[in-house]
Every structure is written in structure tokens, then in C-alpha cells.
Motif scaffolding. Structure first.
Motif, PDB file in Angstrom:
ATOM      1  N   THR A 396      41.582  58.959  40.249  1.00 32.85           N
ATOM      2  CA  THR A 396      40.150  58.948  39.931  1.00 32.85           C
ATOM      3  C   THR A 396      39.400  58.066  40.924  1.00 32.85           C
ATOM      4  N   ASP A 397      38.287  58.568  41.390  1.00 33.23           N
ATOM      5  CA  ASP A 397      37.456  57.833  42.353  1.00 33.23           C
ATOM      6  C   ASP A 397      36.715  56.705  41.634  1.00 33.23           C
ATOM      7  N   THR A 398      37.079  55.465  41.942  1.00 34.40           N
ATOM      8  CA  THR A 398      36.457  54.322  41.269  1.00 34.40           C
ATOM      9  C   THR A 398      35.010  54.099  41.706  1.00 34.40           C
ATOM     10  N   GLU A 399      34.578  54.782  42.761  1.00 31.72           N
ATOM     11  CA  GLU A 399      33.197  54.660  43.211  1.00 31.72           C
ATOM     12  C   GLU A 399      32.314  55.769  42.662  1.00 31.72           C
ATOM     13  N   SER A 400      32.884  56.680  41.882  1.00 30.21           N
ATOM     14  CA  SER A 400      32.090  57.787  41.349  1.00 30.21           C
ATOM     15  C   SER A 400      31.123  57.280  40.280  1.00 30.21           C
ATOM     16  N   GLU A 401      30.058  58.034  40.066  1.00 32.21           N
ATOM     17  CA  GLU A 401      29.023  57.638  39.105  1.00 32.21           C
ATOM     18  C   GLU A 401      29.600  57.520  37.703  1.00 32.21           C
ATOM     19  N   ARG A 402      30.459  58.473  37.303  1.00 30.67           N
ATOM     20  CA  ARG A 402      31.001  58.464  35.940  1.00 30.67           C
ATOM     21  C   ARG A 402      31.963  57.297  35.718  1.00 30.67           C
ATOM     22  N   PHE A 403      32.809  57.006  36.701  1.00 28.45           N
ATOM     23  CA  PHE A 403      33.720  55.879  36.541  1.00 28.45           C
ATOM     24  C   PHE A 403      32.934  54.582  36.440  1.00 28.45           C
ATOM     25  N   ARG A 404      31.914  54.438  37.288  1.00 26.80           N
ATOM     26  CA  ARG A 404      31.109  53.206  37.242  1.00 26.80           C
ATOM     27  C   ARG A 404      30.376  53.079  35.909  1.00 26.80           C
ATOM     28  N   PHE A 405      30.011  54.221  35.314  1.00 26.80           N
ATOM     29  CA  PHE A 405      29.390  54.185  33.980  1.00 26.80           C
ATOM     30  C   PHE A 405      30.379  53.639  32.941  1.00 26.80           C
ATOM     31  N   VAL A 406      31.604  54.159  32.932  1.00 25.80           N
ATOM     32  CA  VAL A 406      32.597  53.678  31.967  1.00 25.80           C
ATOM     33  C   VAL A 406      32.888  52.204  32.219  1.00 25.80           C
ATOM     34  N   ARG A 407      32.958  51.828  33.479  1.00 21.05           N
ATOM     35  CA  ARG A 407      33.211  50.429  33.799  1.00 21.05           C
ATOM     36  C   ARG A 407      32.108  49.534  33.235  1.00 21.05           C
ATOM     37  N   ARG A 408      30.863  49.967  33.354  1.00 22.64           N
ATOM     38  CA  ARG A 408      29.754  49.175  32.798  1.00 22.64           C
ATOM     39  C   ARG A 408      29.904  49.033  31.286  1.00 22.64           C
ATOM     40  N   CYS A 409      30.302  50.107  30.625  1.00 21.93           N
ATOM     41  CA  CYS A 409      30.503  50.037  29.168  1.00 21.93           C
ATOM     42  C   CYS A 409      31.608  49.037  28.837  1.00 21.93           C
ATOM     43  N   VAL A 410      32.676  49.040  29.602  1.00 17.29           N
ATOM     44  CA  VAL A 410      33.764  48.084  29.383  1.00 17.29           C
ATOM     45  C   VAL A 410      33.264  46.661  29.575  1.00 17.29           C
ATOM     46  N   GLU A 411      32.503  46.449  30.644  1.00 22.39           N
ATOM     47  CA  GLU A 411      32.006  45.097  30.936  1.00 22.39           C
ATOM     48  C   GLU A 411      31.047  44.606  29.867  1.00 22.39           C
ATOM     49  N   GLU A 412      30.274  45.514  29.287  1.00 21.35           N
ATOM     50  CA  GLU A 412      29.303  45.116  28.266  1.00 21.35           C
ATOM     51  C   GLU A 412      29.970  44.821  26.927  1.00 21.35           C
ATOM     52  N   VAL A 413      30.999  45.562  26.586  1.00 20.63           N
ATOM     53  CA  VAL A 413      31.663  45.362  25.297  1.00 20.63           C
ATOM     54  C   VAL A 413      32.730  44.277  25.374  1.00 20.63           C
ATOM     55  N   PHE A 414      33.328  44.106  26.560  1.00 19.45           N
ATOM     56  CA  PHE A 414      34.374  43.093  26.750  1.00 19.45           C
ATOM     57  C   PHE A 414      33.996  42.170  27.908  1.00 19.45           C
ATOM     58  N   PRO A 415      32.892  41.421  27.775  1.00 20.72           N
ATOM     59  CA  PRO A 415      32.392  40.625  28.899  1.00 20.72           C
ATOM     60  C   PRO A 415      33.337  39.504  29.322  1.00 20.72           C
ATOM     61  N   GLU A 416      34.260  39.116  28.469  1.00 18.97           N
ATOM     62  CA  GLU A 416      35.195  38.044  28.810  1.00 18.97           C
ATOM     63  C   GLU A 416      36.342  38.518  29.689  1.00 18.97           C
ATOM     64  N   ALA A 417      36.431  39.828  29.926  1.00 17.40           N
ATOM     65  CA  ALA A 417      37.596  40.395  30.614  1.00 17.40           C
ATOM     66  C   ALA A 417      37.199  41.047  31.934  1.00 17.40           C
ATOM     67  N   PRO A 418      37.535  40.438  33.083  1.00 17.71           N
ATOM     68  CA  PRO A 418      37.313  41.111  34.362  1.00 17.71           C
ATOM     69  C   PRO A 418      38.018  42.460  34.383  1.00 17.71           C
ATOM     70  N   VAL A 419      37.417  43.423  35.062  1.00 23.70           N
ATOM     71  CA  VAL A 419      37.916  44.800  35.074  1.00 23.70           C
ATOM     72  C   VAL A 419      38.711  45.051  36.352  1.00 23.70           C
ATOM     73  N   ALA A 420      39.806  45.798  36.217  1.00 27.50           N
ATOM     74  CA  ALA A 420      40.592  46.192  37.383  1.00 27.50           C
ATOM     75  C   ALA A 420      41.177  47.573  37.140  1.00 27.50           C
ATOM     76  N   PRO A 421      41.209  48.430  38.172  1.00 21.08           N
ATOM     77  CA  PRO A 421      41.909  49.713  38.047  1.00 21.08           C
ATOM     78  C   PRO A 421      43.413  49.474  38.094  1.00 21.08           C
ATOM     79  N   TYR A 422      44.176  50.389  37.533  1.00 20.29           N
ATOM     80  CA  TYR A 422      45.621  50.234  37.648  1.00 20.29           C
ATOM     81  C   TYR A 422      46.320  51.585  37.528  1.00 20.29           C
ATOM     82  N   VAL A 423      47.599  51.592  37.891  1.00 18.27           N
ATOM     83  CA  VAL A 423      48.417  52.805  37.891  1.00 18.27           C
ATOM     84  C   VAL A 423      49.181  52.893  36.575  1.00 18.27           C
ATOM     85  N   MET A 424      49.027  54.014  35.879  1.00 24.08           N
ATOM     86  CA  MET A 424      49.757  54.243  34.635  1.00 24.08           C
ATOM     87  C   MET A 424      51.208  54.581  34.947  1.00 24.08           C
TER      88      MET A 424
END
Length: 483
Positions: A396-424
Motif C-alpha cells: 500500500t502506498d503510504t503517500e496516497s490520499e486514502r492511507f494518509r486519511f486513515v493515518r490521521r484517524c489513527v493519530e486523532e484517536v490514539f494521539p499517544e502512539a506514534p504511527v509506523a507502517p509495518y510488514v504483516m
């Protein structure tokens, strides 16, 4: 001064300069952790208790679904439980049954737009061992809901259905169609998700965003880190089950020939264990993870992981010694899990076999990894049969508009947790959606303790009541702020 000494001094000076440059870079990428803001849309205690009771009911309905079994009656009962817990969802959303997989369609304001798919499977693995609370009791105690499936994955299913139930009560209509898909056989890599994808294709559905389980908010996911981090999965490793068979004329054990089937298999297994034919590499997804995590690491680790251009070769040697998980990030893995030989201790088998499970990495994906093993098997006179295989999912392209949207939601709901992509390293239903959607995000909005992580597919699985409430907040945020 001898030429050799001059060369040695030049090399030493270059090494010092490189190390100095790495230290300067490590110091510059340091970020200070700011004070954590309050979680977005904090739920009331009353609401949190309501979510916990719903999850408890879901856990009490046992949905273990072994491969080859007929578990339709279990899932019929489970759907009745869901209808009781989430009446508005089942009254107002279109229900589509694909076998025992439940697909709910929530019609949006603009059906011509690309849709959202939210996934959470409903089957669970078996429960064995001695549990603190009955594995299918759904006990609410110590601030958690206990039981098989609490975390994997009925907790996420409860959270997204709870969010939908509340929003329906508020009269909310999503901007686009929303699909909620809950497969019945994710744990056995069954046909629930593939059949759902085929159905959506036939209906002409276009998906712009898929969110499934995978990552979570976890504590210190790597050495040198402190606190919690939101790990967002951006790809899955590939998967294969492969059988290797050695044949012979059989015979009595009193007159053994050289190169019996089990001896050849043992030599092959030993070779793969000690000298695996798979290349180690820091792929772009892994580099992206280290790039996001390095600023939060203690300096020695920040120096190493923030300067892969210099320390990459050293880390390739060191990471496999740290843990199997660290090694799995860098290469295809192969582990032998099953074996079969003679039916009697005094008979040389005419045929013996071992079965291996492989997880492919993108730089040496399915065909390249299987070819490497096939060449090695030929050297030991073994037949190789691929029982099942699927390649690595797209990244998944981490620079895409949709990924950045989900990332913003994560940052807003879990502000204490820095975000990082990872391999499943494991597998999810979402890999089947990659051909239908350009942005597949593997993130279950769960705040998990080390004990809870260790309980996955093990004993004493549980989900925190407060964590469940925050998961509801996440899905509410996704649905109400999507544009």
C-alpha cells in the motif's frame, strides 16, 4: 611512510568520518515526544459497558470452524446474536449471505463514489489449555472481556458494528456506500473472503478503501523503543504449504541401503535450517517502518536503524540473532511442520515426506522462493509438491490520499502512539481485496498489552473494555470524517 600504512590510515579516517556522519544524522532525526492529548471522542462508561456486554454475547456463541467441517448452524446462531446486539444495523442495512460469510451494505449519499469495506472475521481458533476464565464464557472481569475471539477478531467486529449502530441512531448517512464483511473461515484460509470479493466484482462495486485487522497499538514493538506505537500494516508476506517426498524400494530395516528416504529428507531439512536459500534484504516497506520508528528510539538504536545505508550489512547479520520475528522481516522463511514415514519401526518406507510452511518476502516472492527450494530438493532426490500458495500482497502506498486519511484517524484517536507502517508476517482476509482496491490498510484499532498479544491463538485471550471503546471511536471517526 610505507604505502600500506598510508592506505590503512586513509581507510581508518574514512571509517571515522562515516561514523561521525551517522552520529550527526542520528542526532538530527531525533523527535521529542509531546504530551499525549486526550483520546478523541472518549466514550462514556455506560457506553463502554454496553460494548463489553455485546462482545461478551458474541464470545459466548462459539464459532470454531475447522477445515472441512459443516459449521453452518454455529454461524446461523452467531448471526442471531449479532441481530440481538445490533438491531438497527440488521434492520436498516442490506444483508447478503455468501455461504456463511455475512456482508452488510450501508447505502451512502453518493453510490457512484468508490465504496469503503470494513472487515472483521467471525470464526475463531480452538481453545486449549487451562484458562483463567472459561474460553467461551465471555466473562467481564479486571477491566477486560475474556474469551476466545475477544481480540481475534470479534472485538474489532463488535467495535465497527457498535459504531454503525450508534451512527444509525443519530441519523447519519455515510458519504459513499459502506460494506461490512465478516467471513466465516479466515483462520483456515477458506473461501469466505475470496467469494465475497467475487460477489463485489460481479456487482460492479469499486472500493477506494479497505480496513482489516493486522496492526494495532502495541508497546515497544522493537528494541530501543519506549511507550506505545500504532503499527499500520501495508503488506502481507506470501504463503505456501509445500510437501517434499523421498521414494525408494522400501525393504527390511536389517539390510538398509544408503540414502534411505528419511536420511535424504533429514539431510535436506538440515541444509535448509542451517543454510536457507533465501536472500536477506531491507525492502522498501521495512525501510519505511524503520524510518518512522528510528526517531523514537534510544540513541544507540537510532544510530543503527536511522543509518541503514551504513549499518545495513551489520544489521542483516545481527537481526536474525535477536528473534525469529526480526529475521522474518528481511527474508522468505521456511519451517518444517509435518513428517510422515513408515508405518512400522522395522520397515524402510517406500515413501516418506516432510511438509514445510513458507512465508515469501517481496524481494524473493513466490516463484523465486519456490524455485530456490526446488533446486535444492533436486540435489537430494526429492519430489516437491506445492499444496497451497499465494504471493505477497501489493504494498500500500503510504503517500496516497486514502492511507494518509486513515493515518490521521489513527493519530486523532490514539494521539499517544506514534504511527509506523509495518510488514504483516501473518495473513488476513484483506489480501484478497488487493485486486479490487488500491488502498488496503491492515490495522485493528486495538490497544494491546504484551499479555494480550501473547494470548493470540493461545490461552487467556482478552480485550480491554476501555480499548474496545476507543476502537468504536476509531470506526466512528473513519465513517464521519471520510471525504
Amino acid at each position: 611512510m610505507p604505502v600500506a600504512v598510508i592506505v590503512l590510515l586513509c581507510l581508518l579516517g574514512a571509517a571515522v568520518l562515516l561514523l561521525l556522519a551517522a552520529c550527526v544524522r542520528a542526532a538530527r532525526i531525533r523527535r521529542k515526544r509531546g504530551p499525549a492529548a486526550a483520546p478523541a471522542e472518549a466514550q462514556t462508561r455506560e457506553r463502554a459497558d454496553t460494548y463489553a456486554r455485546a462482545l461478551s454475547e458474541m464470545i459466548r456463541c462459539e464459532t470454531v470452524n475447522p477445515r472441512g467441517s459443516d459449521s453452518s448452524a454455529k454461524f446461523a446462531r452467531f448471526r442471531e446474536v449479532l441481530a440481538g446486539c445490533f438491531p438497527r444495523v440488521h434492520a436498516e442495512l442490506e444483508q447478503i449471505l455468501i455461504g456463511d460469510t455475512l456482508l452488510l451494505k450501508w447505502k451512502g449519499r453518493d453510490p457512484q463514489r468508490g465504496a469503503i469495506a470494513l472487515l472483521a472475521h467471525s470464526d475463531v481458533v480452538e481453545a486449549s489449555g487451562e484458562w483463567k476464565h472459561p474460553p467461551f464464557g465471555g466473562v467481564i472481569a479486571d477491566g477486560c472481556v475474556w474469551g476466545r475471539g475477544a481480540m481475534d477478531n470479534k472485538g474489532n467486529l463488535c467495535a465497527l458494528l457498535s459504531a454503525a449502530e450508534e451512527l444509525l441512531a443519530e441519523g447519519f448517512v455515510p458519504p459513499c456506500d459502506v460494506y461490512i464483511a465478516s467471513s466465516n473461515n479466515e483462520e483456515t484460509m477458506g473461501d469466505g473472503a475470496p467469494n465475497t470479493v467475487e460477489y463485489l466484482k460481479k456487482q460492479g462495486v469499486r472500493l477506494d478503501l479497505v480496513i482489516d485487522e493486522g496492526g494495532a497499538v502495541v508497546q515497544a514493538p522493537m528494541p530501543g523503543l519506549r511507550g506505545s506505537y500504532a503499527m499500520m500494516g501495508i503488506m502481507e508476506k506470501g504463503y505456501a504449504d509445500v510437501r517434499f517426498t523421498a521414494r525408494s524400494g522400501g525393504g527390511h530395516s536389517s539390510t538398509p541401503p544408503k540414502g534411505t528416504p528419511l536420511a535424504r529428507l533429514a539431510a535436506f531439512v538440515n541444509h535448509v535450517e542451517k543454510h536457507p536459500p533465501f536472500k536477506m534484504r531491507f525492502t522498501p516497506p521495512v525501510k519505511a517502518m524503520f524510518r518512522e520508528l528510528a526517531p523514537w528510539m534510544d540513541f544507540p538504536f537510532r544510530l543503527l536503524f536511522g543509518n541503514l545505508w551504513l549499518f545495513g550489512p551489520l544489521l542483516k547479520l545481527a537481526m536474525p540473532m535477536v528473534s525469529g520475528q526480526a529475521a522474518a522481516l528481511l527474508k522468505t522463511t521456511c519451517v518444517f511442520t509435518m513428517a510422515e514415514g513408515s508405518g512400522a519401526p522395522n520397515v524402510i518406507p517406500a515413501s516418506a515426506s516432510v511438509t514445510a510452511n513458507l512465508r515469501f518476502m517481496v524481494h524473493q516472492a513466490r516463484e523465486a522462493s519456490l524455485d530456490a527450494l526446488r533446486r535444492l530438493a533436486d540435489r537430494y532426490g526429492l519430489e516437491m509438491e506445492v499444496l497451497y500458495s499465494s504471493d505477497c500482497s501489493p504494498v500500500t502506498d503510504t503517500e496516497s490520499e486514502r492511507f494518509r486519511f486513515v493515518r490521521r484517524c489513527v493519530e486523532e484517536v490514539f494521539p499517544e502512539a506514534p504511527v509506523a507502517p509495518y510488514v504483516m508476517l501473518g495473513g488476513t482476509d484483506s489480501r484478497h481485496y488487493s485486486g479490487l482496491c488500491p488502498c488496503v490498510v491492515k490495522f485493528g484499532p486495538s490497544v494491546l498489552t504484551p499479555q494480550q498479544l501473547a494470548s493470540m491463538h493461545a490461552k487467556d485471550e482478552n480485550f480491554g473494555v476501555e480499548a474496545l471503546a476507543r476502537a468504536v471511536s476509531f470506526f466512528r471517526r473513519v465513517l464521519t470524517t471520510y471525504r
